[in-house]
Design a protein around this motif. Structure first.
Motif, PDB file in Angstrom:
ATOM      1  N   LYS A   1     117.296   8.907 -28.978  1.00  0.00           N
ATOM      2  CA  LYS A   1     116.962   8.174 -27.750  1.00  0.00           C
ATOM      3  C   LYS A   1     118.063   8.321 -26.705  1.00  0.00           C
ATOM      4  O   LYS A   1     117.785   8.461 -25.517  1.00  0.00           O
TER       5      LYS A   1
ATOM      6  N   ASP B   1     116.579   7.008 -33.699  1.00  0.00           N
ATOM      7  CA  ASP B   1     117.338   6.168 -32.762  1.00  0.00           C
ATOM      8  C   ASP B   1     118.426   6.957 -32.037  1.00  0.00           C
ATOM      9  O   ASP B   1     118.611   6.789 -30.829  1.00  0.00           O
TER      10      ASP B   1
ATOM     11  N   TYR C   1     109.548   7.766 -27.269  1.00  0.00           N
ATOM     12  CA  TYR C   1     110.573   6.737 -27.076  1.00  0.00           C
ATOM     13  C   TYR C   1     110.025   5.336 -27.366  1.00  0.00           C
ATOM     14  O   TYR C   1     110.688   4.518 -27.978  1.00  0.00           O
TER      15      TYR C   1
END
Length: 176
Positions: A78, A75, A13
């Motif tokens: 996440k 992305d 992350y």
């Protein structure tokens, strides 16, 4: 998603990593105390995550002539990590390691998200405690069985108190 997949995604992350770096972090942070992660399972999970399009990898030159495969989280993955962490914290499950994994990575959640997840977990423990109290009244036929119910209830009461403390501490933290 499996525990190891969530762990690897959560580790990615904030920072791209190569395979051996995962092993070093897992070892340094003593993660094997609360989950089973073998060295080879790291690479198997990374391959699966890449195949499922949660992460990407690239080759980078190492110190010598060898190259290292470095992994990055996408992305859009996440959001999936955060959802899984919230779920691991908020849901009472028979596997307490799910909660531990979620809690270890709770820093990825907002203050409100963490408070909500901890509160849901606490509520589920209160409900479980009430159910056990009712079962104890209806089922207990021996002192040994009664003692086991009392032990489980005592553990739940301790967890509820601990969660209260965490919720209060979280409400006092000033997030950016």
């Amino acid at each position: 998603m499996t525990q190891i997949e969530i762990i690897l995604l959560a580790l990615l992350y904030d920072k791209d990593c190569h395979g051996y770096e995962f092993e070093q972090i897992i070892e340094k942070e003593k993660m094997r105390m609360w989950t089973h992660i073998g060295f080879s399972s790291i690479y198997n999970a990374l391959n699966k995550l890449e195949h499922c399009d949660y992460i990407v990898s690239r080759l980078e030159k190492g110190n010598g002539s060898s190259s290292k495969r470095v992994y990055s989280i996408k992305d859009e993955s996440k959001k999936i990590v955060k959802e899984n962490i919230k779920k691991m914290i908020s849901e009472y499950k028979s596997n307490p390691n799910d909660f531990k994994i979620g809690f270890i990575f709770s820093y990825l959640l907002s203050k409100d998200e963490l408070t909500e997840a901890l509160t849901k977990h606490k509520e589920s423990l209160i409900e479980r405690k009430e159910n056990l109290n009712n079962e104890q009244l209806n089922v207990v036929r021996s002192e040994e069985r009664k003692a086991l119910f009392e032990r489980t209830i005592a553990f739940l009461e301790t967890d509820i108190l601990w969660l209260d403390k965490c919720i209060k501490q979280n409400s006092n933290i000033n997030y950016k």
